[in-house]
Design a protein around this motif. Sequence first.
Motif, short mmCIF file in Angstrom:
data_model
loop_
_atom_site.label_atom_id
_atom_site.label_comp_id
_atom_site.label_asym_id
_atom_site.label_seq_id
_atom_site.Cartn_x
_atom_site.Cartn_y
_atom_site.Cartn_z
N ASN A 54 0.85 -1.18 0.00
CA ASN A 54 0.00 0.00 0.00
C ASN A 54 0.89 1.24 0.00
O ASN A 54 1.96 1.23 0.60
CB ASN A 54 -0.89 0.02 1.25
CG ASN A 54 -1.86 -1.14 1.26
OD1 ASN A 54 -2.65 -1.29 0.35
ND2 ASN A 54 -1.77 -1.97 2.29
N ILE A 56 0.95 4.91 1.39
CA ILE A 56 0.27 5.73 2.38
C ILE A 56 1.17 6.93 2.68
O ILE A 56 2.31 6.76 3.10
CB ILE A 56 0.02 4.93 3.68
CG1 ILE A 56 -0.79 3.67 3.37
CG2 ILE A 56 -0.67 5.79 4.72
CD1 ILE A 56 -0.79 2.66 4.50
N ASN A 57 0.65 8.14 2.42
CA ASN A 57 1.40 9.38 2.69
C ASN A 57 2.80 9.35 2.08
O ASN A 57 3.79 9.70 2.74
CB ASN A 57 1.48 9.64 4.20
CG ASN A 57 0.12 9.87 4.82
OD1 ASN A 57 -0.75 10.48 4.21
ND2 ASN A 57 -0.06 9.38 6.03
N GLY A 58 2.91 8.91 0.83
CA GLY A 58 4.19 8.93 0.13
C GLY A 58 5.14 7.80 0.49
O GLY A 58 6.30 7.83 0.11
N LYS A 59 4.64 6.80 1.23
CA LYS A 59 5.47 5.66 1.59
C LYS A 59 4.81 4.37 1.11
O LYS A 59 3.61 4.16 1.32
CB LYS A 59 5.66 5.58 3.11
CG LYS A 59 6.42 6.74 3.68
CD LYS A 59 6.67 6.56 5.16
CE LYS A 59 7.28 7.74 5.82
NZ LYS A 59 8.49 8.23 5.29
N ASP A 72 10.10 5.46 1.60
CA ASP A 72 9.62 6.71 1.03
C ASP A 72 9.81 6.64 -0.49
O ASP A 72 10.92 6.39 -0.96
CB ASP A 72 10.41 7.89 1.62
CG ASP A 72 9.87 9.22 1.17
OD1 ASP A 72 10.02 9.56 -0.03
OD2 ASP A 72 9.31 9.93 2.02
#
Length: 142
Positions: A54, A56-59, A72
């Motif tokens: 997944n 999520i927030n650029g990770k 990241d």
Amino acid sequence: MLFRSLPVVGQIAAVTYRNNNGLDVFSNDTGTVSASDVDSGTTLRFGISGQNVNVINGKAVQVGKFGTFAIDVNSGEYAFRPDQVLLNALRADDSEMFTITVGDGIATVNTDYRIHFLDRESPEAPAEISFKQDSEIGRAHV
């Protein structure tokens, strides 16, 4: 014909976690993937190959057998967060691997992040059994 080179990715040293007697606390392992591309103007993107990844927030995040790996997608900074409960319950040596992807928009190369889990807990001692020898067997006691 324009020739583009592949990204170059450094290897990541394997990580080892050791489960000893008692309750252990396992720290996160962090670092940054070393990668480059000689083609000018190239932006590298990082990810994880495999199922259940997944972003999520650029990770990019993937849950493994013994913890969670995240990287990241822009910088290549990564972290492995071990599952404290599962590692403390470890009863045999094991290992896990996450495949990191590095792409330049045209080609993608992979490198592996390997983790070794060593179970070094002493096995439970068998119950102590003691025998008492009576040297006066057969003698009547009045």
